[in-house]
Design a protein around this motif. Sequence first.
Motif, PDB file in Angstrom:
ATOM      1  N   THR A   1      -3.083  -3.477  -5.111  1.00 31.03           N
ATOM      2  CA  THR A   1      -2.373  -4.230  -4.360  1.00 31.03           C
ATOM      3  C   THR A   1      -3.270  -5.581  -3.745  1.00 31.03           C
ATOM      4  OG1 THR A   1      -3.096  -3.322  -2.346  1.00 31.03           O
ATOM      5  CG2 THR A   1      -1.530  -2.285  -3.253  1.00 31.03           C
TER       6      THR A   1
ATOM      7  N   ASP B   1      -6.124  -2.400  -2.959  1.00 32.86           N
ATOM      8  CA  ASP B   1      -5.922  -0.743  -3.390  1.00 32.86           C
ATOM      9  C   ASP B   1      -6.126  -0.691  -4.541  1.00 32.86           C
ATOM     10  OD1 ASP B   1      -5.257   0.392  -0.489  1.00 32.86           O
ATOM     11  OD2 ASP B   1      -3.429  -0.999  -0.880  1.00 32.86           O
TER      12      ASP B   1
ATOM     13  N   THR C   1       0.810  -1.077  -0.106  1.00 34.22           N
ATOM     14  CA  THR C   1       0.109   0.129  -0.068  1.00 34.22           C
ATOM     15  C   THR C   1       0.952   1.364  -0.019  1.00 34.22           C
ATOM     16  OG1 THR C   1      -1.952  -1.129   1.003  1.00 34.22           O
ATOM     17  CG2 THR C   1      -1.880   1.341   1.430  1.00 34.22           C
TER      18      THR C   1
ATOM     19  N   THR D   1      -4.908  -3.740   4.244  1.00 35.84           N
ATOM     20  CA  THR D   1      -5.855  -3.830   3.100  1.00 35.84           C
ATOM     21  C   THR D   1      -6.766  -5.110   3.357  1.00 35.84           C
ATOM     22  OG1 THR D   1      -3.930  -2.982   1.890  1.00 35.84           O
ATOM     23  CG2 THR D   1      -5.576  -4.189   0.700  1.00 35.84           C
TER      24      THR D   1
HETATM   25 MG   LIG Z   1      -1.967  -2.992   2.075  1.00 34.06          MG
END
Ligand SMILES: [Mg+2]
Lengths: 195, 165
Positions: free
Chosen positions: A78, A58, A26, A54
Motif C-alpha cells: 500500500t 505496508d 491498509t 501509513t
Molecule cells: Mg495505510
Amino acid sequence: MSFINYASREINCKIVYYGPGLCGKTTNLQFIYNKTAQEAKGKMISLATETERTLFFDFLPLALGEIRGFKTRFHLYTVPGQVFYDASRKLILKGVDGVVFVADSQEERLDANIESLENLKDNLEEQGYQLEKLPFIIQYNKRDLPNCTPVEELRKLLNPEGVPDLEACATSGEGIFETLKMVAKLVLIDLKKGG
Amino acid sequence: MLGPQSSLVMYDEEYKRIMVLIEKLIRESNSKVIFLVDKNGQLIAATGETEHLDTTSLASLTAGNIAATGGLAKLIGEKEFSILFHEGEKDNIHISIIGGRVILVVIFDERSSLGLVRLRVKKASKELEVVFDDLARKSESHAESPGVDSPFAEITDDDIDNLFN
Ligand SMILES: [Mg+2]
Ligand SMILES: Nc1nc2c(ncn2[C@@H]2O[C@H](COP(=O)(O)OP(=O)(O)OP(=O)(O)O)[C@@H](O)[C@H]2O)c(=O)[nH]1
C-alpha cells in the motif's frame, strides 16, 4: 516488473493499493492477512505513524499456488495516502505490475478520490508507465457507510474508461478477496501476453 | 542493463554462478548472511545463517531503504549513495549496489570488520556485475522471441481460476 525465476521455479509480481488518505488500503491488506492460511502468507510489515497512518508502505507477501509448475507469489504493497507523502508514493510504484485504486465512497471524500487518481497517473507517467497499459482496477470501498455517493456517480467520475471495478467494505471483508483475485488475474493475463 | 519495465528473469546457469560468488564472499569476508535483492524488493539469492531470518521481509525493507536514501540523494544533488552501513550492538549490515540495479546485503558481527567486508564486497561486486550483465543480455535475447520458453504463454483462464480455489 515481474520476476521470473527459472532456478527456483517461481514467479513474483508486485501489486500496489493506491488511494486517498484513510480510504482503507491498509485495512484491505489486514483483512487478507487475517484470512489467509499460515503457509500461504509471510509477515505483514507496516511502516506506520503512531496513529496508524501509513508512513512509507505496508507489505504483504502471498503465495497463491502453482501455475504450470511455477509457484506464483504476489507482493502486495500500500502507499501512504496523505497528500504530503508524495515522494514515498513514487518510490513504491517502482516496478509495479498491477494497481488497485481504493476509492473512499463517502460524499465528502469525492474530491480527495479525484485528486489521488490524478496523482497516480502523474506519478506513473513520471516513471514511464501509462495507467491505461497497466493491469488496473477500482474498488469502491466503505459501502457500509450511510453517506455514500451512489456507485453510478462514482463510476462516471472515477472510471470513465470502464476498467473492472467493484464495491467493497474492507472492515467486514466484503469484496476484498474479489478485488485481489480481479487484479491478480489481470496481472497474469498480462504476463501471458509477455508484458 | 535492463530497462525499468522489463521483467527480471533468472536462469539456472546464472543462479549457480551467483551462488558460487556469494558463497565465496561469505567465506572470505567472515560474514554471517549475504543476500541479493532486486531494487523492487524481490529476493534473488541468499546464503549463510538464513534459517531464522525472514528473508522476504528483509528483501522488501532493504529495497525500501535503498529507495528512500536514493530519494534523499537526489534531493541534495547526489546520484545515489552506493554504500549504506548500519551498525548494531551485535550485528552490522553493509548494503551496496551492483551495476545500478541489484542490492547486495552483507550481515556480519565481531568475527569480521567493516574494512574487510568493504574490501571483499568491492571485488565480489565486479564479478557479480558480470553475471548480471550476462543475465540481462540473455533475457533480452529471449524477450525477442517471446513465448518460446515462457511458462505463461499457454496458461488458460482455468489455470488462473484454480489458483484461487
Ligand atoms: Mg495505510
Ligand atoms: N466503515 C468503514 N470503515 C472503514 C472501511 N475500510 C476502512 N475503514 C476505516 O477507515 C480508517 C482508515 O483505514 P486505513 O486502512 O488505515 O486507511 P489507509 O487508506 O491505509 O490510510 P493511509 O495509510 O493514511 O493512506 C480505519 O479506521 C478503518 O477501520 C470500510 O469499508 N467501512
